[in-house]
Design a protein around this motif. Structure first.
Motif, PDB file in Angstrom:
ATOM      1  N   ILE A  85       1.158  -1.189   0.152  1.00 54.99           N
ATOM      2  CA  ILE A  85      -0.085   0.035   0.096  1.00 54.99           C
ATOM      3  C   ILE A  85       0.462   1.083   0.213  1.00 54.99           C
ATOM      4  CG2 ILE A  85      -1.607   1.420   1.446  1.00 54.99           C
ATOM      5  CD1 ILE A  85      -2.582  -1.430   2.247  1.00 54.99           C
ATOM      6  N   ALA A 155      -3.541   1.613   6.325  1.00 57.98           N
ATOM      7  CA  ALA A 155      -3.036   0.921   5.341  1.00 57.98           C
ATOM      8  C   ALA A 155      -2.656  -0.357   6.504  1.00 57.98           C
ATOM      9  CB  ALA A 155      -1.204   1.668   4.744  1.00 57.98           C
ATOM     10  N   LEU A 163       4.921  -1.127   3.654  1.00 59.11           N
ATOM     11  CA  LEU A 163       4.235  -0.229   3.550  1.00 59.11           C
ATOM     12  C   LEU A 163       5.309   0.835   2.620  1.00 59.11           C
ATOM     13  CD1 LEU A 163       1.833   2.058   4.606  1.00 59.11           C
ATOM     14  CD2 LEU A 163       3.439   2.637   6.725  1.00 59.11           C
TER      15      LEU A 163
END
Ligand code: ADP
Ligand code: ADP
Length: 235
Positions: A85, A155, A163
């Motif tokens: 993400i 997220a 991430l």
């Protein structure tokens, strides 16, 4: 999980008939759980690399391997998904939904946690980043720093393998930036996933990351990543 290996990655764009080398022979290894920063001047290829990891764009050469699976190589690209993400500098929350709805109705979340589990986890993470009271607010009623913190929480609710953060602190005033930096450190400490973020701000990179990679550019073409081991400041 969350080990990333970037092997001799290259990306060439063709823009108005001219070739633009955006990434040339870039190799980086990121360990599971590591908080890694990439710094470098504007135009050196940071976003190109991040976009390739996220799956927004495909490489022209080399490969990117995530947990032993090739996710990007010429002609092969794993599409963007909740395992990788990206948090951007611009707002990404749905403006017509409250923070609570933004967090628990995220389409990517569907099927992973029940709504009750997602809400409990969301509240726990919101509290960790100093946002215990915002779940009923709409994004438009919050500052950009608060929105960014909510986006990071959203997220992480998806438990991504990695991430990715693309200049998420750009344009924030100093106080907001400082609170958002500390929120990200807190989230990383409490969830333990791999984090890769890109910034043009070396001081910020040193403050946040376990390891800072400096990407340099020779005019228009050659890009290199240099590893610099630096201890993260204690606070
Ligand atoms: P950074 O994130 O470090 O500022 P970028 O990855 O955005 O660098 O860009 C690297 C190089 O690739 C720059 O020269 C940029 O102009 C060029 N570039 C980026 N995206 C495109 C595109 N879609 N088409 C053509 N050239 C691009
Ligand atoms: P994908 O489905 O993986 O996105 P594409 O058809 O977009 O596949 O691209 C196939 C390969 O050709 C990729 O490695 C991509 O980077 C490369 N490529 C596509 N367009 C260009 C271009 N204009 N210049 C250089 N390489 C390109």
């Amino acid at each position: 999980s969350g080990t990333v290996s970037i092997r001799n990655a290259g990306k060439t764009y063709v823009s108005r008939g001219r070739q633009v080398v955006a990434l040339d022979d870039c190799s980086i290894d990121i360990q599971a759980g590591e908080f890694c920063a990439i710094v470098g001047p504007s135009g050196c290829g940071k976003s190109t690399l991040l976009n390739a990891i996220a799956g927004f764009d495909s490489l022209s050469a080399g490969e990117i391997v995530l947990d032993e699976r090739v996710i990007n190589a010429p002609g092969l690209r794993l599409r963007p998904g909740p395992d990788r993400i990206v948090v951007f500098q611009h707002d990404a929350l749905f403006p017509w939904a409250t923070v609570r709805e933004n967090l628990i109705r995220a389409p990517m979340l569907q099927g992973r946690l029940s709504e009750a589990e997602a809400l409990a986890r969301a509240r726990e993470l919101l509290a960790r980043v100093g946002l215990a009271d915002v779940e009923g607010l709409y994004p438009g009623a919050m500052s950009s720093g608060m929105c960014r913190r909510v986006e990071m929480v959203r997220a992480l609710l998806n438990a991504p393998r990695i991430l990715l953060l693309d200049e998420p602190f750009r344009g924030m005033d100093a106080l907001t930036k400082s609170a958002t930096h500390d929120a990200l450190l807190e989230l990383h400490a409490s969830t333990g996933g791999t984090v890769l973020f890109i910034t043009h701000d070396l001081e910020e990179a040193i403050y946040l990351a376990d390891r800072v990679l400096v990407m340099t550019s020779r005019p228009g073409r050659i890009k290199r990543a240099i590893e610099v081991d630096l201890p993260r400041p204690r606070h």
